[in-house]
Design a protein around this motif. Sequence first.
Motif, PDB file in Angstrom:
ATOM      1  N   ARG A 183       0.842  -1.209   0.000  1.00 23.84           N
ATOM      2  CA  ARG A 183       0.000   0.000   0.000  1.00 23.84           C
ATOM      3  C   ARG A 183       0.868   1.247   0.000  1.00 23.84           C
ATOM      4  N   PHE A 184       1.951   1.216   0.793  1.00 21.69           N
ATOM      5  CA  PHE A 184       2.868   2.357   0.860  1.00 21.69           C
ATOM      6  C   PHE A 184       3.423   2.672  -0.528  1.00 21.69           C
ATOM      7  N   LEU A 185       3.659   1.628  -1.315  1.00 18.12           N
ATOM      8  CA  LEU A 185       4.228   1.814  -2.657  1.00 18.12           C
ATOM      9  C   LEU A 185       3.135   2.002  -3.721  1.00 18.12           C
ATOM     10  N   GLY A 186       1.942   2.354  -3.265  1.00 20.09           N
ATOM     11  CA  GLY A 186       0.877   2.736  -4.196  1.00 20.09           C
ATOM     12  C   GLY A 186       0.149   1.589  -4.855  1.00 20.09           C
ATOM     13  N   GLN A 187       0.432   0.353  -4.416  1.00 18.95           N
ATOM     14  CA  GLN A 187      -0.245  -0.810  -4.984  1.00 18.95           C
ATOM     15  C   GLN A 187      -1.590  -0.960  -4.250  1.00 18.95           C
ATOM     16  N   THR A 188      -2.471  -1.778  -4.795  1.00 20.08           N
ATOM     17  CA  THR A 188      -3.800  -1.852  -4.196  1.00 20.08           C
ATOM     18  C   THR A 188      -4.157  -3.291  -3.802  1.00 20.08           C
TER      19      THR A 188
ATOM     20  N   ASP B 178       2.246 -14.541  -4.734  1.00 19.54           N
ATOM     21  CA  ASP B 178       1.518 -14.753  -5.995  1.00 19.54           C
ATOM     22  C   ASP B 178       0.822 -13.452  -6.401  1.00 19.54           C
ATOM     23  N   TRP B 179       0.156 -12.836  -5.412  1.00 19.23           N
ATOM     24  CA  TRP B 179      -0.551 -11.591  -5.704  1.00 19.23           C
ATOM     25  C   TRP B 179       0.449 -10.498  -6.124  1.00 19.23           C
ATOM     26  N   ALA B 180       1.552 -10.403  -5.357  1.00 22.42           N
ATOM     27  CA  ALA B 180       2.520  -9.324  -5.613  1.00 22.42           C
ATOM     28  C   ALA B 180       3.148  -9.462  -7.008  1.00 22.42           C
ATOM     29  N   TYR B 181       3.541 -10.680  -7.378  1.00 21.48           N
ATOM     30  CA  TYR B 181       4.135 -10.892  -8.715  1.00 21.48           C
ATOM     31  C   TYR B 181       3.136 -10.530  -9.807  1.00 21.48           C
ATOM     32  N   ALA B 182       1.882 -10.931  -9.596  1.00 23.06           N
ATOM     33  CA  ALA B 182       0.884 -10.733 -10.654  1.00 23.06           C
ATOM     34  C   ALA B 182       0.467  -9.271 -10.778  1.00 23.06           C
ATOM     35  N   ASN B 183       0.570  -8.499  -9.682  1.00 26.51           N
ATOM     36  CA  ASN B 183      -0.032  -7.165  -9.693  1.00 26.51           C
ATOM     37  C   ASN B 183       0.951  -5.999  -9.568  1.00 26.51           C
ATOM     38  N   TRP B 184       2.241  -6.286  -9.369  1.00 29.43           N
ATOM     39  CA  TRP B 184       3.214  -5.199  -9.168  1.00 29.43           C
ATOM     40  C   TRP B 184       3.201  -4.261 -10.370  1.00 29.43           C
ATOM     41  N   ASN B 185       3.061  -2.966 -10.079  1.00 27.02           N
ATOM     42  CA  ASN B 185       3.063  -1.974 -11.150  1.00 27.02           C
ATOM     43  C   ASN B 185       3.842  -0.749 -10.664  1.00 27.02           C
ATOM     44  N   SER B 186       5.066  -0.595 -11.172  1.00 23.14           N
ATOM     45  CA  SER B 186       5.936   0.475 -10.661  1.00 23.14           C
ATOM     46  C   SER B 186       5.384   1.856 -11.012  1.00 23.14           C
TER      47      SER B 186
END
Length: 300
Positions: A257-262, A277-285
């Motif tokens: 959340r701190f890094l703007g992900q949801t 699994d969630w982080a790999y699939a959804n990471w968006n810099s």
Amino acid sequence: MNQYRGRFAPSPTGPLHFGSLVAAVGSFLEARSHGGQWLLRMEDLDTPREQPDAADTILRTLEACGLRWDGKVVYQSQRSDAYGAALARLQAHGLTYPCGCSRREIADSILAPDGALIYPGTCRNGLATGKTPRAARVRVGDTVIKFDDALQGRICQDLAAAAGDFVLLRADGLYAYQLAVVVDDAEQGITDVVRGADLLDSTPRQIYLQRLLGLPTPRYLHLPAAVNAAGEKLSKQTRAAPVDGRDPVPALAQVMRFLGQTPPPQLQRATLAEFWDWAYANWNSERIPQRHSLPLTCSL
Ligand code: GLU
């Protein structure tokens, strides 16, 4: 195209806290999302500031968080010869000079934006009689460094105004962070440095040393640094709480959340495997906020 090689370079001054977890996770996900490697370097050079066992505690906490690094951990405490060789090359080209000033003698110097003292150049043209060499400094002249940070955009710094001739070898005989980090990033073949924006001010000094030493300049991405309600960087000094390696998912979800992900609210209670699994699939810099610092309390 070089294969992406990122890294995380903690200083073992205390256990891993939220601020360092942000840099660890951000650099890790950037590396993995580029199909790259993620290396680990223990910056255990500043022995007076270190805490016994902190290096091992940090490594155990990273493992407990599922942050697996590639290759062997590099320890800066074992690399003095490499730093000495780099310093000798600069010395041989007349780019450094011995400095005999005590801390007290430069105490009334102008303050740099980061609160450090800007050296007034007292010993630049030779040591005054009676002075003994204590430290080695590099000449910055009128160099202006410009670079494009992947998140913060174009950065421009006049080294003389922002840092002055800075220390490479400290009066206590230890090599300075600025020199060690440049030698090691090159030695480890780092293509991309992802770290907290508290280090943004240091980057022009590092690029300057890379140029003097003929080393490549990696790409840089400076993440927002986590600060407490008083605006102070989370650190051992500000008593930041250690990350709980027995139950790391809530802290990892907070980092997202701190890094703007949801992350969905239920991720808080996910298993470690589900979290990644969630982080790999959804990471968006592209979602990372472009701020130099963010209060931790407001982002939760
Ligand atoms: N060791 C530094 C720190 O923990 C980080 C250095 C870097 O990432 O370049 O603040």
